[in-house]
Design a protein around this motif. Structure first.
Motif, PDB file in Angstrom:
ATOM      1  N   LEU A  17      99.687  13.935 -20.711  1.00  0.00           N
ATOM      2  CA  LEU A  17     101.063  13.593 -21.071  1.00  0.00           C
ATOM      3  C   LEU A  17     101.907  13.333 -19.827  1.00  0.00           C
TER       4      LEU A  17
ATOM      5  N   TYR B 209      99.766  10.144 -28.785  1.00  0.00           N
ATOM      6  CA  TYR B 209      99.712  10.937 -30.012  1.00  0.00           C
ATOM      7  C   TYR B 209     100.421  10.214 -31.143  1.00  0.00           C
TER       8      TYR B 209
ATOM      9  N   SER C  84      97.781  10.108 -22.100  1.00  0.00           N
ATOM     10  CA  SER C  84      97.556  10.664 -23.433  1.00  0.00           C
ATOM     11  C   SER C  84      98.522  10.033 -24.418  1.00  0.00           C
TER      12      SER C  84
ATOM     13  N   GLN D 122      99.257  23.595 -31.841  1.00  0.00           N
ATOM     14  CA  GLN D 122      99.811  22.757 -30.774  1.00  0.00           C
ATOM     15  C   GLN D 122      99.698  21.279 -31.166  1.00  0.00           C
TER      16      GLN D 122
ATOM     17  N   SER E 250      93.775  20.960 -23.502  1.00  0.00           N
ATOM     18  CA  SER E 250      94.411  21.053 -22.182  1.00  0.00           C
ATOM     19  C   SER E 250      94.380  19.705 -21.468  1.00  0.00           C
TER      20      SER E 250
ATOM     21  N   LEU F 174      97.182  17.616 -22.878  1.00  0.00           N
ATOM     22  CA  LEU F 174      98.488  18.038 -22.367  1.00  0.00           C
ATOM     23  C   LEU F 174      98.694  17.583 -20.929  1.00  0.00           C
ATOM     24  N   GLU F 175      97.649  17.655 -20.110  1.00  0.00           N
ATOM     25  CA  GLU F 175      97.743  17.174 -18.730  1.00  0.00           C
ATOM     26  C   GLU F 175      97.996  15.670 -18.698  1.00  0.00           C
TER      27      GLU F 175
END
Length: 80
Positions: free
Chosen positions: A8, A15, A13, A70, A2, A5-6
């Protein structure tokens, strides 16, 4: 997952192997998330070795769990 995702939304963040390695080298990675399904890849092993040298927390995610599925959508490796 989580927190990743926040992050992003604020672009803190990252990846994918290349982006995570850049973040690691720039001291921008505090936590690395990696799916267990990619642990045997040499490039992942190098990245995780570098993370250990820099005392970055590594969280291994079960690729069969919801979080792992995810993470798979984000190239199986991420950091925040």
């Amino acid at each position: 997952m989580s927190q990743f995702l926040e992050g992003l939304a604020t672009k803190s963040s990252k990846y994918g192997i290349e982006e995570v390695m850049k973040a690691l080298q720039n001291y921008e990675a505090n936590v690395i998330l990696v799916n267990d399904s990619v642990l045997s890849r040499p490039e992942v092993q190098r990245l995780l070795g570098e993370a250990e040298n820099r005392s970055v927390k590594i969280e291994i995610i079960n690729s069969m769990d919801e979080a792992g599925m995810q993470l798979a959508a984000f190239k199986d490796i991420a950091c925040f």
